[in-house]
Design an enzyme around this catalytic site. Structure first.
Site, PDB file in Angstrom:
ATOM      1  N   CYS A   1       0.950  -0.763   0.111  1.00 27.67           N
ATOM      2  CA  CYS A   1      -0.084  -0.403   0.333  1.00 27.67           C
ATOM      3  C   CYS A   1       0.668   1.069  -0.204  1.00 27.67           C
ATOM      4  CB  CYS A   1      -0.877  -0.053   1.785  1.00 27.67           C
ATOM      5  SG  CYS A   1      -0.041   0.288   2.775  1.00 27.67           S
ATOM      6  N   SER A   2       1.673   1.139   0.098  1.00 29.74           N
ATOM      7  CA  SER A   2       3.091   2.535  -0.005  1.00 29.74           C
ATOM      8  C   SER A   2       3.965   1.863  -0.876  1.00 29.74           C
ATOM      9  CB  SER A   2       4.494   2.102   0.984  1.00 29.74           C
ATOM     10  OG  SER A   2       3.408   2.318   2.456  1.00 29.74           O
TER      11      SER A   2
END
Length: 478
Positions: free
Chosen positions: A248-249
């Site tokens: 998600c980063s």
């Protein structure tokens, strides 16, 4: 399985967890740290690590084996470094001046929802943090990640057997995992930690049980006109391609100042990025967002595989596919999270415009998570402070490969974690990286100290003078 049957199954797991946790509650700090080491070695031992990585890729179809091996090792190693020497048992702080002593207590039985994107590393991270606090934990993995979680559990139990720890400190929901079973788990445990889809996060927060859940990812990164473009491109591509962008980063959009727009494209091309034409962008959109929703079949695949699926043969050797965009919102699907090596590029006339573009993107998706900045060292501090003061983000990552840095790195000061809180911006109850202290209750002893009296006149005189009430009098009536 009927609702009463699901409740009965979960009650059985929780009962065993409570019995095991009662034993762990008697451990001293050395005993808690022994649990941590056992859980860490369960995933870090090289043969096991490879087996977990291979199984994860085989059964989820997400990411790649070498990067999962690296993630399993690096994230676990960084976490146990952070936990080394940290107090989590008994008295953990004593402030003689305030007369306050803090005592760490377990949260109890933890229910952990874990995602298919990191079916080994995320459960391991949660297990280790739970063990540091002498808790019991019950895993609720995604269906695709179930086999990996089950294998990890077998390794953890093997290590617990070696140190005489109760196996039931770490348990797994029975297969097949479904929403009803998971929701029942959320009702019966003492604490919920959730990473994964926003549906799971919403379920965690609406369960009525105290919960820590994370926000949606959709990271943007700004390239300032002063940036070392070659270094910025290398970091962006290294982050965007790691484990096929399962994190998600991972960067989803790069906002480039107009002054370096074309040179930055050249730097990205040198790293293997391919910019698609307008027609090719439409082809990619049709393949990546069928019926307007992100394709599960193309999630976390290589850029080459995605290109071939979209009929873009010329980009078959690309490391990253790039599309130019100017709009934001549901009608511009490339402005959202893509969970694949596809990078959306925006042009901005100056830094303030770049920051405004990121704010617009986050108003659509990704608020609270983080933003990246690439700029010359002499400019970076002031620019990062501006972003931190104005954007709805919990982290500003400066001159680093974003997905590697956000969850903690050996060359920054953030704690190692695979679960990043996004604050109220992202609908979360916390805004830091999830860590062992989130798995603790803290009891505080307060003793009498010399009075620290306060004067209303001293504390409010400046305000009263400012508002024209210098002569206001204070009195306390019995």
């Amino acid at each position: 399985m009927s609702q009463s049957r699901e409740a009965e199954v979960i009650a059985g797991l929780v009962a065993k967890a409570r019995a095991a946790q009662t034993i762990a509650d008697g451990y001293d700090q050395a005993g808690a740290d022994r649990l941590v080491a056992a859980a860490a070695w369960a995933i870090m031992e090289p043969v096991r690590n490879r087996a977990l990585a291979e199984l994860a890729v085989r059964d989820t179809g997400l990411g790649n084996v070498p990067d999962k091996i690296q993630k399993n090792h690096r994230k676990t190693l960084g976490l146990i470094r952070d936990l080394s020497g940290a107090k989590s048992v008994g008295v953990i702080a004593d402030d003689a001046a305030l007369g306050v002593t803090e005592i760490a207590r377990p949260a109890g039985v933890v229910g952990a929802i874990t995602p298919s994107t990191n079916p080994g590393a995320t459960p391991a991270n949660m297990i280790i943090n739970a063990m540091k606090g002498r808790n019991a934990i019950i895993l609720a993995p995604s269906p695709k990640g179930y086999s990996t979680a089950a294998l990890l559990l077998s390794y953890v139990h093997e290590e617990f057997d070696r140190i005489g720890a109760p196996r039931d400190l770490v348990q797994l929901l029975p297969a097949p995992v479904n929403k009803a079973l998971t929701n029942e788990l959320l009702q019966q445990v003492d604490l919920v930690v959730a990473t994964g889809s926003q549906a799971n996060i919403k379920a965690a927060y609406s369960s009525g049980t105290p919960a820590f859940g994370v926000g949606a990812g959709n990271v943007s990164v700004i390239v300032h006109r002063s940036a070392d473009l070659a270094a910025a491109a290398e970091r962006i591509v290294r982050s965007k391609t790691f484990d096929n962008a399962t994190s998600c980063s991972s960067e989803n959009s790069v906002v480039i100042e107009a002054a370096v727009y074309q040179p930055m494209f050249a730097a990205l091309a040198a790293q293997g990025c391919v910019l698609l034409s307008g027609d090719e962008k439409a082809q990619l959109q049709a393949a990546l967002f069928p019926a307007g929703k992100l394709s599960g079949d193309l999630t976390a695949k290589t850029a080459g595989d995605i290109a071939l699926a979209a009929g873009l043969a010329r980009a078959a050797n690309a490391r990253v596919l790039m599309v130019e965009e100017s709009g934001v919102g549901p009608e511009f699907p490339f402005s959202g999270e893509k969970l694949s090596p596809v990078l959306t590029v925006y042009r901005a006339d100056g830094f303030d415009a770049a920051a405004a573009q990121v704010a617009a993107i986050y108003s659509h998706q990704g608020a609270g998570h983080s933003v990246g900045l690439h700029a010359a060292p002499e400019a970076a501090d002031a620019l990062a402070l501006q972003l931190g003061l104005t954007l709805p983000v919990a982290r500003v990552i400066v001159n680093q490969a974003h997905c590697i840095a956000t969850g903690g790195s050996f060359d920054n000061g953030l704690p190692f974690s695979l679960s990043m809180g996004c604050g109220t911006w992202g609908g979360n109850s916390f805004s830091e990286n999830l860590g062992y202290r989130h798995f603790l209750n803290i009891t505080r002893i307060a003793r009498p100290i010399a009075p620290r009296n306060a004067s209303a006149d001293a504390l409010l005189s400046a305000y009263l003078a400012e508002t024209g009430r210098n002569g206001a009098a204070f009195s306390l009536k019995p």
